[in-house]
Design a protein around this motif. Structure first.
Motif, PDB file in Angstrom:
ATOM      1  N   VAL A 147     -21.554  47.240 -19.333  1.00 58.78           N
ATOM      2  CA  VAL A 147     -21.050  48.125 -20.544  1.00 58.78           C
ATOM      3  C   VAL A 147     -20.606  47.386 -21.600  1.00 58.78           C
ATOM      4  CG1 VAL A 147     -19.870  50.318 -21.093  1.00 58.78           C
ATOM      5  CG2 VAL A 147     -21.366  50.368 -19.032  1.00 58.78           C
ATOM      6  N   THR A 148     -19.338  46.831 -21.055  1.00 60.08           N
ATOM      7  CA  THR A 148     -18.460  45.992 -22.207  1.00 60.08           C
ATOM      8  C   THR A 148     -19.180  45.119 -23.071  1.00 60.08           C
ATOM      9  OG1 THR A 148     -16.506  46.447 -20.673  1.00 60.08           O
ATOM     10  CG2 THR A 148     -16.441  44.753 -22.316  1.00 60.08           C
ATOM     11  N   MET A 149     -20.081  44.255 -22.249  1.00 59.99           N
ATOM     12  CA  MET A 149     -20.843  43.312 -22.845  1.00 59.99           C
ATOM     13  C   MET A 149     -21.952  43.683 -23.742  1.00 59.99           C
ATOM     14  SD  MET A 149     -20.676  40.480 -20.086  1.00 59.99           S
ATOM     15  CE  MET A 149     -19.304  39.354 -19.899  1.00 59.99           C
ATOM     16  N   GLY A 150     -22.363  45.099 -23.832  1.00 56.99           N
ATOM     17  CA  GLY A 150     -23.429  45.664 -24.460  1.00 56.99           C
ATOM     18  C   GLY A 150     -23.155  45.359 -25.905  1.00 56.99           C
ATOM     19  N   THR A 151     -24.552  45.764 -26.677  1.00 56.98           N
ATOM     20  CA  THR A 151     -24.237  45.707 -27.931  1.00 56.98           C
ATOM     21  C   THR A 151     -23.670  46.880 -28.647  1.00 56.98           C
ATOM     22  OG1 THR A 151     -26.546  46.564 -28.222  1.00 56.98           O
ATOM     23  CG2 THR A 151     -26.296  44.403 -28.429  1.00 56.98           C
ATOM     24  N   ASP A 152     -23.546  47.979 -27.937  1.00 57.68           N
ATOM     25  CA  ASP A 152     -22.912  49.105 -28.385  1.00 57.68           C
ATOM     26  C   ASP A 152     -21.396  49.027 -28.619  1.00 57.68           C
ATOM     27  OD1 ASP A 152     -25.356  50.689 -28.630  1.00 57.68           O
ATOM     28  OD2 ASP A 152     -24.936  51.599 -26.489  1.00 57.68           O
ATOM     29  N   ALA A 153     -20.804  48.209 -27.761  1.00 57.17           N
ATOM     30  CA  ALA A 153     -19.491  47.948 -27.967  1.00 57.17           C
ATOM     31  C   ALA A 153     -19.222  47.158 -29.131  1.00 57.17           C
ATOM     32  CB  ALA A 153     -18.824  47.302 -26.616  1.00 57.17           C
ATOM     33  N   PHE A 154     -19.998  45.923 -29.273  1.00 55.29           N
ATOM     34  CA  PHE A 154     -20.263  45.121 -30.253  1.00 55.29           C
ATOM     35  C   PHE A 154     -20.136  46.003 -31.567  1.00 55.29           C
ATOM     36  CE2 PHE A 154     -21.953  42.439 -33.707  1.00 55.29           C
ATOM     37  CZ  PHE A 154     -21.276  41.304 -33.571  1.00 55.29           C
ATOM     38  N   TRP A 155     -21.059  46.831 -31.831  1.00 59.44           N
ATOM     39  CA  TRP A 155     -21.195  47.393 -32.816  1.00 59.44           C
ATOM     40  C   TRP A 155     -20.302  48.345 -33.166  1.00 59.44           C
ATOM     41  CZ3 TRP A 155     -22.326  53.168 -33.315  1.00 59.44           C
ATOM     42  CH2 TRP A 155     -22.599  53.547 -34.459  1.00 59.44           C
ATOM     43  N   LEU A 156     -19.806  49.255 -32.348  1.00 59.37           N
ATOM     44  CA  LEU A 156     -18.613  49.997 -32.453  1.00 59.37           C
ATOM     45  C   LEU A 156     -17.443  49.122 -33.052  1.00 59.37           C
ATOM     46  CD1 LEU A 156     -18.939  52.544 -29.550  1.00 59.37           C
ATOM     47  CD2 LEU A 156     -19.043  53.106 -31.712  1.00 59.37           C
ATOM     48  N   MET A 157     -16.913  48.209 -32.661  1.00 53.60           N
ATOM     49  CA  MET A 157     -15.842  47.495 -32.791  1.00 53.60           C
ATOM     50  C   MET A 157     -16.112  46.795 -34.066  1.00 53.60           C
ATOM     51  SD  MET A 157     -14.545  45.976 -29.332  1.00 53.60           S
ATOM     52  CE  MET A 157     -12.918  45.264 -30.332  1.00 53.60           C
ATOM     53  N   THR A 158     -17.279  45.957 -34.490  1.00 53.09           N
ATOM     54  CA  THR A 158     -17.471  45.184 -35.643  1.00 53.09           C
ATOM     55  C   THR A 158     -17.809  46.040 -36.749  1.00 53.09           C
ATOM     56  OG1 THR A 158     -19.520  44.495 -35.134  1.00 53.09           O
ATOM     57  CG2 THR A 158     -17.718  43.101 -34.132  1.00 53.09           C
ATOM     58  N   VAL A 176     -12.964  41.076 -19.891  1.00 47.98           N
ATOM     59  CA  VAL A 176     -13.515  40.431 -18.608  1.00 47.98           C
ATOM     60  C   VAL A 176     -12.423  39.826 -17.701  1.00 47.98           C
ATOM     61  CG1 VAL A 176     -15.021  38.404 -18.279  1.00 47.98           C
ATOM     62  CG2 VAL A 176     -15.513  39.727 -20.017  1.00 47.98           C
ATOM     63  N   ARG A 177     -11.503  39.461 -18.180  1.00 49.10           N
ATOM     64  CA  ARG A 177     -10.413  38.907 -17.324  1.00 49.10           C
ATOM     65  C   ARG A 177      -9.893  40.097 -16.457  1.00 49.10           C
ATOM     66  NH1 ARG A 177      -9.694  35.293 -21.582  1.00 49.10           N
ATOM     67  NH2 ARG A 177      -9.475  33.045 -20.955  1.00 49.10           N
ATOM     68  N   ARG A 178      -9.434  41.157 -17.417  1.00 46.86           N
ATOM     69  CA  ARG A 178      -8.871  42.130 -16.626  1.00 46.86           C
ATOM     70  C   ARG A 178     -10.002  42.785 -15.617  1.00 46.86           C
ATOM     71  NH1 ARG A 178      -7.031  43.208 -21.695  1.00 46.86           N
ATOM     72  NH2 ARG A 178      -8.464  44.792 -21.940  1.00 46.86           N
ATOM     73  N   LEU A 179     -11.100  42.753 -16.008  1.00 45.35           N
ATOM     74  CA  LEU A 179     -12.114  43.385 -15.096  1.00 45.35           C
ATOM     75  C   LEU A 179     -12.411  42.449 -13.780  1.00 45.35           C
ATOM     76  CD1 LEU A 179     -14.867  44.823 -17.641  1.00 45.35           C
ATOM     77  CD2 LEU A 179     -13.709  46.235 -15.870  1.00 45.35           C
ATOM     78  N   LEU A 180     -12.450  41.342 -13.917  1.00 55.63           N
ATOM     79  CA  LEU A 180     -12.657  40.348 -12.684  1.00 55.63           C
ATOM     80  C   LEU A 180     -11.385  40.374 -11.930  1.00 55.63           C
ATOM     81  CD1 LEU A 180     -14.535  37.342 -14.498  1.00 55.63           C
ATOM     82  CD2 LEU A 180     -15.284  39.056 -13.146  1.00 55.63           C
ATOM     83  N   HIS A 181     -10.240  40.413 -12.585  1.00 52.08           N
ATOM     84  CA  HIS A 181      -9.003  40.383 -11.732  1.00 52.08           C
ATOM     85  C   HIS A 181      -8.910  41.589 -11.071  1.00 52.08           C
ATOM     86  CE1 HIS A 181      -4.800  39.823 -10.807  1.00 52.08           C
ATOM     87  NE2 HIS A 181      -4.402  41.047 -11.061  1.00 52.08           N
ATOM     88  N   HIS A 182      -9.328  42.878 -11.559  1.00 51.56           N
ATOM     89  CA  HIS A 182      -9.278  43.981 -10.866  1.00 51.56           C
ATOM     90  C   HIS A 182     -10.351  43.967  -9.694  1.00 51.56           C
ATOM     91  CE1 HIS A 182      -9.587  48.271  -9.880  1.00 51.56           C
ATOM     92  NE2 HIS A 182     -10.892  48.442 -10.073  1.00 51.56           N
ATOM     93  N   GLY A 183     -11.594  43.415  -9.811  1.00 53.08           N
ATOM     94  CA  GLY A 183     -12.276  43.159  -8.932  1.00 53.08           C
ATOM     95  C   GLY A 183     -11.937  42.264  -7.525  1.00 53.08           C
TER      96      GLY A 183
END
Length: 185
Positions: A147-158, A176-183
């Motif tokens: 979800v984080t890496m999708g175009t929707d997040a990019f579109w919303l932010m930029t 990504v760092r936080r998500l992978l650390h959580h994992g």
């Protein structure tokens, strides 16, 4: 023609873009566009394919150096490489992805293609995350990354939020760092 199609679809969307518009911008006849791509659907999908990899060379993303960088060096460098890769892809395809979503509402073939592309993107995200970490990722972490890496997040932010692409890329790497650390917990 692909540059013209990318521009038209990204700026105007699916419904407002005609093959004549694309032909005119490309400086070719409508017949040439149809002869080269077959249909408006095929042209949009070709533009998305080129947008994902950044050129028209017949080399899949998984065989490109920027993808291989996800498995090389320290994990922090790998995550930065992933953020650069995803940011570049999203910068090139966010408008095309929105055109595809618009078309999917009225074109069953494109609705199926959108589903297929998202399933493939999720699996590509899994592969990339496992390259980054050197281990399997669980579904919760995978879905957060997808979800984080999708175009929707990019579109919303930029586009909506007005943040520079560099801010998005930095935010993406941090997330990504936080998500992978959580994992790892």
């Amino acid at each position: 023609m692909l540059a013209a199609a990318t521009s038209q679809f990204a700026d105007r969307g699916w419904s407002a873009t005609g093959m004549r518009d694309i032909a005119k911008q490309a400086g070719v006849s409508v017949e040439t566009v149809y002869a080269s791509f077959g249909s408006k659907t095929d042209l949009l999908l070709a533009a998305i394919d080129v947008g994902v990899v950044g050129d028209a060379e017949p080399v899949p993303l998984s065989q490109r150096p920027e993808f291989a960088a996800l498995a090389t060096g320290p994990v922090g460098d790998r995550i930065d490489a992933a953020a650069r890769l995803v940011s570049g892809i999203n910068r090139r395809v966010w408008g095309l992805r929105r055109a595809l979503a618009e078309a999917a509402g009225s074109e069953p073939q494109l609705a199926a293609k959108l589903q297929e592309l998202e399933h493939q993107r999720r699996e590509n995200t899994r592969e990339g995350a496992e390259m980054l970490t050197g281990r399997p990722v669980d579904d919760d972490v995978l879905d957060g990354l997808w979800v984080t890496m999708g175009t929707d997040a990019f579109w919303l932010m930029t586009q909506v939020g007005g943040r520079p692409v560099e801010d998005y890329e930095r935010w993406l790497a941090s997330t990504v760092r936080r998500l992978l650390h959580h994992g790892e917990a």
